[in-house]
Design an enzyme around this catalytic site. Structure first.
Site, PDB file in Angstrom:
ATOM      1  CB  CYS A 164      31.497  51.189  43.803  1.00 52.59           C
ATOM      2  SG  CYS A 164      32.400  51.153  42.245  1.00 52.59           S
ATOM      3  CG  HIS A 304      34.673  53.229  48.509  1.00 55.28           C
ATOM      4  ND1 HIS A 304      33.848  52.206  48.094  1.00 55.28           N
ATOM      5  CD2 HIS A 304      35.049  53.891  47.378  1.00 55.28           C
ATOM      6  CE1 HIS A 304      33.729  52.237  46.777  1.00 55.28           C
ATOM      7  NE2 HIS A 304      34.446  53.245  46.323  1.00 55.28           N
ATOM      8  CD  GLU A 315      36.629  55.827  52.419  1.00 54.46           C
ATOM      9  OE1 GLU A 315      35.723  55.089  52.868  1.00 54.46           O
ATOM     10  OE2 GLU A 315      37.453  55.438  51.568  1.00 54.46           O
ATOM     11  CE  LYS A 334      36.181  48.709  47.321  1.00 53.15           C
ATOM     12  NZ  LYS A 334      35.527  49.071  48.604  1.00 53.15           N
ATOM     13  CG  HIS A 339      36.480  48.501  43.628  1.00 48.63           C
ATOM     14  ND1 HIS A 339      35.301  48.126  44.248  1.00 48.63           N
ATOM     15  CD2 HIS A 339      36.313  49.814  43.278  1.00 48.63           C
ATOM     16  CE1 HIS A 339      34.473  49.158  44.271  1.00 48.63           C
ATOM     17  NE2 HIS A 339      35.061  50.180  43.686  1.00 48.63           N
ATOM     18  CG  PHE A 398      32.369  55.810  38.820  1.00 45.84           C
ATOM     19  CD1 PHE A 398      33.303  56.250  39.731  1.00 45.84           C
ATOM     20  CD2 PHE A 398      32.823  55.124  37.703  1.00 45.84           C
ATOM     21  CE1 PHE A 398      34.661  56.019  39.546  1.00 45.84           C
ATOM     22  CE2 PHE A 398      34.165  54.879  37.502  1.00 45.84           C
ATOM     23  CZ  PHE A 398      35.092  55.329  38.415  1.00 45.84           C
TER      24      PHE A 398
END
Length: 412
Positions: A164, A304, A315, A334, A339, A398
């Protein structure tokens, strides 16, 4: 002195709009693009919602052209077409040195729908049924290659795959190639088309996606205590970036400046971020250091913000570690787009440029119940008009990949 890199064109394919104008109007008005999946039969699936974009046919594409590319590549070509025209480079014709123009377009997964369909053909019909196009449609670098073919760009060409964080890394890599003098113009961003049974089943099996399927427009709710997992989106975001010198010489309309990319790796877990947020904080601080900016210079932070129980607490800690009490305004788009995996930070970077242009920060919608572990300076539910000179866009992938991008108002 390092060359300055500027943004001169942008294009999008997203669940909330397939032009810059419709995309931005949807974000500013808090319109969700999440709905029931129509790409395949979801009867037996735990996750049955996503952000889809529908059929996209780039100008001049024939049925044969469509059949030779996976959707993720088609989305990239369409967004790149938009960005190229927006930049005005399409008017230069043969006077443009295309050996000095390149492409860096990434994807988190690549042509996963093609791979899924060809596995079915193999198991049902044997090896002779597998398409000779399976490899060229399925590999993750082919969107970058097809964009270059479409635009005739013969300079540096590559694809970065960091889950991502892919698109932010692609934007940063393109900017570095310009700063190093290896190109004058780069087409950069990301593309993803992972709303297929294979992908949805896999993410659901690892309990990453939300399994709440009623009232889909309200399911993606970053930083909210009732968030239940991310909602898959699809599409592409592409920027045209150039050296300041080249853009000014041709009289380009400069939209913003690419200040810096900060990177780090958690080196911790395949999917979970460091609980204290220190990996993400390091990328954000590296980004500030490289741009020679202070934390108090950031007006807007596009988080994010995936709407997962693992992402937002870390975060939040990263934001507090870097910004402290001077935390800028924060939002997660998002909540509306879902996403987009490897394309996410591309459309979010474009959102930052539009916030700088128009002085509007789009909201994080569906924010109803504050989470005591996720208290940030959130622009919740309604857009806010505020002057934005410098924005940071955060992406975490990831594998522990962290990438923070700073975009700022251009001053010549």
């Amino acid at each position: 002195m390092s060359k300055r890199v500027v943004v001169t064109g942008m294009g999008v394919v997203t669940p909330v709009g397939n032009t810059i104008d419709t995309f931005w109007d949807s974000l500013c008005n808090g319109r969700s693009g999440i709905g029931p999946i129509t790409n395949f039969d979801t009867t037996d699936f735990k996750t049955r919602i996503a952000g889809e974009v529908g059929d996209i046919v780039p100008e001049g594409f024939s049925t044969k052209d469509l059949g030779r590319q996976d959707d993720y590549s088609i989305f990239a070509v369409e967004a790149a077409d938009q960005a190229w025209k927006d930049s005005g480079l399409d008017t230069l014709g043969d006077s443009l040195d295309r050996d000095r123009c390149g492409v860096v377009v990434g994807s988190g997964i690549g042509g996963i729908t093609t791979i899924q369909n060809e596995v079915i053909r193999l198991t049902e019909g044997g090896p002779r049924r597998v398409s000779p196009l399976m490899i060229t449609k399925g590999v993750a670098n082919m969107a970058s290659g097809n964009v270059a073919i479409r635009l005739g760009l013969r300079g540096p060409n590559k694809s970065i795959v960091t889950a991502c964080a892919s698109a932010n890394h692609c934007i940063g890599e393109g900017a570095d190639l310009i700063r190093l003098g290896r190109a004058d113009v780069m087409v950069v961003g990301g593309a993803e088309a992972a709303v297929c049974g294979f992908s949805i089943a896999g993410f659901a099996a690892m309990r990453a996606t939300s399994m709440k399927n009623d009232d889909p427009e309200t399911i993606s709710r970053p930083f909210d205590a009732d968030r239940s997992g991310f909602v898959m989106g699809e599409g592409s975001g592409i920027m045209v970036i150039e050296s300041e010198e080249f853009a000014k010489a041709r009289g380009a309309n400069i939209l913003a400046e690419v200040a810096s990319l900060g990177e780090s790796c958690d080196a911790y877990h395949m999917t979970a971020p460091l609980e204290d947020g220190s990996g993400g904080a390091k990328a954000m601080q590296n980004c500030l250091n490289q741009s020679e900016l202070n934390s108090t210079d950031i007006d807007y932070f596009n988080a994010h913000g995936t709407s997962t129980k693992l992402n937002e607490p870390g975060e939040t800690r990263a934001l507090n570690a870097v910004f402290g009490p001077d935390m800028p305004l924060v939002t997660s788009t998002k909540s509306m787009t879902g996403h987009l995996l490897g394309a996410a930070s591309a459309i979010e970077g474009i959102s930052c440029v539009l916030s700088i242009r128009d002085g509007i920060i789009p909201p994080t919608i569906n924010y109803e119940t504050p989470d005591p572990d996720c208290i940030v300076n959130l622009v919740a539910n309604e857009a806010r008009e505020v002057e934005v000179n410098i924005a940071m866009s955060n992406s975490l992938g990831f594998g522990g990949h962290n990438a923070a991008l700073i975009l700022k108002r251009y001053h010549g």
